[in-house]
Structure formats: structure tokens, C-alpha cells
Design an enzyme around this catalytic site. Structure first.
Site, PDB file in Angstrom:
ATOM      1  N   HIS A 256       0.817  -1.212   0.000  1.00 39.91           N
ATOM      2  CA  HIS A 256       0.000   0.000   0.000  1.00 39.91           C
ATOM      3  C   HIS A 256       0.852   1.263   0.000  1.00 39.91           C
ATOM      4  O   HIS A 256       0.438   2.290  -0.552  1.00 39.91           O
ATOM      5  CB  HIS A 256      -0.952  -0.003   1.201  1.00 39.91           C
ATOM      6  CG  HIS A 256      -2.142  -0.881   1.019  1.00 39.91           C
ATOM      7  ND1 HIS A 256      -3.393  -0.586   1.525  1.00 39.91           N
ATOM      8  CD2 HIS A 256      -2.289  -2.070   0.374  1.00 39.91           C
ATOM      9  CE1 HIS A 256      -4.247  -1.541   1.194  1.00 39.91           C
ATOM     10  NE2 HIS A 256      -3.591  -2.463   0.504  1.00 39.91           N
TER      11      HIS A 256
ATOM     12  N   TRP B 291      -8.030 -15.874   2.140  1.00 41.61           N
ATOM     13  CA  TRP B 291      -8.161 -16.346   0.759  1.00 41.61           C
ATOM     14  C   TRP B 291      -7.791 -17.825   0.632  1.00 41.61           C
ATOM     15  O   TRP B 291      -8.248 -18.494  -0.283  1.00 41.61           O
ATOM     16  CB  TRP B 291      -7.253 -15.540  -0.168  1.00 41.61           C
ATOM     17  CG  TRP B 291      -7.672 -14.135  -0.414  1.00 41.61           C
ATOM     18  CD1 TRP B 291      -8.485 -13.675  -1.435  1.00 41.61           C
ATOM     19  CD2 TRP B 291      -7.300 -12.972   0.331  1.00 41.61           C
ATOM     20  NE1 TRP B 291      -8.632 -12.315  -1.352  1.00 41.61           N
ATOM     21  CE2 TRP B 291      -7.913 -11.853  -0.283  1.00 41.61           C
ATOM     22  CE3 TRP B 291      -6.491 -12.767   1.463  1.00 41.61           C
ATOM     23  CZ2 TRP B 291      -7.754 -10.551   0.198  1.00 41.61           C
ATOM     24  CZ3 TRP B 291      -6.331 -11.472   1.942  1.00 41.61           C
ATOM     25  CH2 TRP B 291      -6.956 -10.381   1.316  1.00 41.61           C
TER      26      TRP B 291
END
EC number: 1.11.1.5
Length: 340
Positions: free
Chosen positions: A101, A240
Site C-alpha cells: 500500500h 483467501w
């Protein structure tokens, strides 16, 4: 090894020095709790940290070598083992997210933003909705920065991501030092990072802005091999993969081989696996299975983990370096994993 003099636009450097906190307050913080008392610059073969007690700033020299940066890497790796009181027993995934990020704000059209300025340490960028929860990664790295105050925040955040990938079983990530911390005014605008609720067109727009092609986009999204989402941070929930602290190609295998359905719940729209209902995929993830060109690469990575590792290493290294004005001759380094 030749040390360098801080000659990269000295007038610019002097202006940055006036922004530096006083040396007598090494734990001073901004609203996000992580502004250290050192502004770091690295170029050539050395690293510099400096402080300002008055407009006439003093400069202190530290000639950092690759061995010094390896010590920083090792300290992060050791702390990952020692401090396991976080998601699934590891801070590694959130360190990767911090590096990702911090770097993913780059805009190739004007060569601005990205990891160079270390501006995630300031409230404006830290408070962007996409960065919710990253205070955990910044706080994890705070004692590392106090131990090695000569390293810039941008270098520390990106090296933290490199360490996380390598120590959790992923590929070696080539890395360069030389990010120069910038003042708060250099923070990127909100909305620079991907919106997980969108589809293939949005994914391409965001990554094209950073200079990535389809293959690199698919490889970078493979970072979702690690970690999980938290409803309180992003509005999404769950991991995930079944091994969220191991860097593998399982993300692609599960995406393409399992059956997925919309999750019925009170959070943001997301997918859940039909079989166990314990895994999740974001709409942006599902774009890799529905877009023809994205799927080509996702399929290749599902079949060949070595290929995924190679391509992720190259794309992630590029992401970390985007927008950084490295001094000419800056070496590319690879660090030895502690788990090797």
C-alpha cells in the site's frame, strides 16, 4: 565501499531538514502514532540521518553497508518469530500489505508518490480507508526503527515487505535502498489504491496508472496468498487460502478450481467457497477468473508455482521502486532469509 555526500539537491534536502523532529524527542508521534525523530536519506553506498534543533540543521553521517541492512532484515525476521500474537500467528501478511500500500500510490504520468517519501507514517495517508489496520504493521516496525534510526521510513516499510515474503516461504525479492523521507505535505491523495468491490476495468486502470501490464497485475494480486480481510477495517472478512501465513500459489488454484458463490451476510459483497464457506474472494480477485487475459496468467500461475514466484518477485520489486529517485549506481541487493 565509497561513502557519499548528501548532494542530491542540497537545497531540497535543507528544506526537508527543517521538517525533521528534534533529536531530543525520538518517540514523538503524529496522529497515527508513528512519526520517528529521524528523517532518513540513503544514496550511493551510505545512509544518512539528520535532525534539526533550529533552521540551521546538523547532519550526521552513517555509512551503511549491505551488512547493516541485512541486520535490519534479520531483526524484522526475528521479531516475526518472537511476536506471534496476531492473525494466524504472524505479522508477516500485514507487513506485506504495508509495503504494497505504501508503494501502490505511484502515478507514472508525473512520476509522483509511491514508497519513496515514507508518508504512510503521517495521519493523512494512514487514515485513508484502504489503509485501515496498517497501524498494526507500523507499530510492529517501530522498535526496529528505534534500533536502526539511520534507515529511512520508506526503506524500512519496503524492506519489511521483502522480509515478510521471504520468511513466509516466498521468492527472493531484489531490493534497493535510497528512499528519502518527505514531509506530510507530500502524502498521496486518497483513492490511489484498488477498490476491492470493482471489476477488471478498475483493476487495469489502477495498475496501468502505475505502469504495470496484465501479467504483472495478476502476479501482484497473488499477494493475497497471505493474510485475511477484517470486516472492521475493509468491510470484507476472511482468508483467501487455508494457509494464510505461507506464500504459495494456492490463491490461484482455489480461485480457479473451487466453486464460489456470493456470501449472504451484512458486510460488503464478497464471494465464499461453496464447499467450506470459510474462504473468501473479493470482486477484484474474481476478475482474474472472468477476464480472458487475466485468466490466462492466473491459470499459468496455478499450474506453475515457480513461474508465479519469478513473476511476483520481478513485479513486486518494480512496485517497491516506482517513483524513487535512486542515486546513479545504487546497487540491487538480495537478502539471505533467516529460514534458509
Amino acid at each position: 565501499m565509497r561513502s557519499f555526500r548528501a548532494v542530491r539537491n542540497f537545497s531540497t534536502t535543507a528544506k526537508r531538514l527543517s521538517q525533521a523532529p528534534k533529536a531530543s524527542t525520538p518517540n514523538a508521534s503524529s496522529g497515527n502514532g508513528f512519526v520517528l525523530a529521524f528523517v532518513a536519506a540513503a544514496a550511493g553506498a551510505g545512509a544518512y540521518y539528520y535532525y534539526a534543533n533550529s533552521p540551521a540543521a546538523k547532519v550526521e553521517t552513517f555509512n551503511a553497508t549491505k551488512a547493516d541492512y541485512q541486520k535490519v532484515y534479520d531483526a524484522i525476521a526475528d521479531k516475526l518469530i518472537e511476536d506471534d500474537d496476531y492473525d494466524d500467528g504472524s505479522y508477516g501478511p500485514v507487513l506485506l500489505r504495508l509495503a504494497w500500500h505504501s508503494s501502490g500510490t505511484y502515478n507514472k504520468s508525473d512520476n509522483k508518490f509511491g514508497s519513496s517519501g515514507g508518508t504512510m507514517r503521517f495521519k493523512p495517508e494512514a487514515s485513508h480507508a484502504a489503509n485501515n489496520g496498517l497501524v498494526n504493521a507500523r507499530n510492529f516496525l517501530k522498535p526496529i526503527h528505534e534500533k536502526f534510526p539511520w534507515i529511512s521510513t520508506g526503506d524500512l516499510y519496503t524492506l519489511g515487505g521483502v522480509t515478510a515474503v521471504q520468511e513466509l516461504g516466498g521468492p527472493i525479492i531484489p531490493w534497493k535502498r535510497g528512499r528519502v523521507d518527505e514531509p506530510e505535505s507530500a502524502s498521496p491523495p486518497d483513492g490511489s489504491l484498488p477498490d476491492a468491490s470493482q471489476g477488471a476495468t478498475h483493476v487495469r486502470n489502477v495498475f496501468n496508472r502505475q505502469g504495470f501490464n496484465d501479467q504483472e497485475m495478476v502476479a501482484l494480486i497473488g499477494a493475497h496468498a497471505l493474510g485475511r480481510c477484517h470486516k472492521q477495517n475493509s468491510g470484507f472478512e476472511g482468508p483467501w487460502t487455508f494457509s494464510p501465513t505461507m506464500f504459495t500459489n494456492d490463491f490461484y488454484k482455489l480461485l480457479l478450481d473451487d466453486k464460489w458463490q456470493w456470501k449472504k451476510w451484512d458486510g460488503n459483497p464478497q464471494y465464499e467457497d461453496v464447499k467450506t464457506k470459510s474462504l473468501m474472494m473479493l470482486p477484484t480477485d474474481m476478475a482474474l477468473a472472468t477476464d480472458k487475459n487475466f485468466k490466462k496468467w492466473a491459470t499459468a500461475y496455478a499450474k506453475d508455482q515457480d513461474l508465479f514466484f519469478k513473476d511476483f518477485s520481478a513485479a513486486f520489486s518494480k512496485m517497491l521502486n516506482n517513483g524513487v529517485d535512486f542515486p546513479q549506481g545504487t546497487e540491487i541487493w538480495e537478502f539471505k532469509p533467516k529460514n534458509a
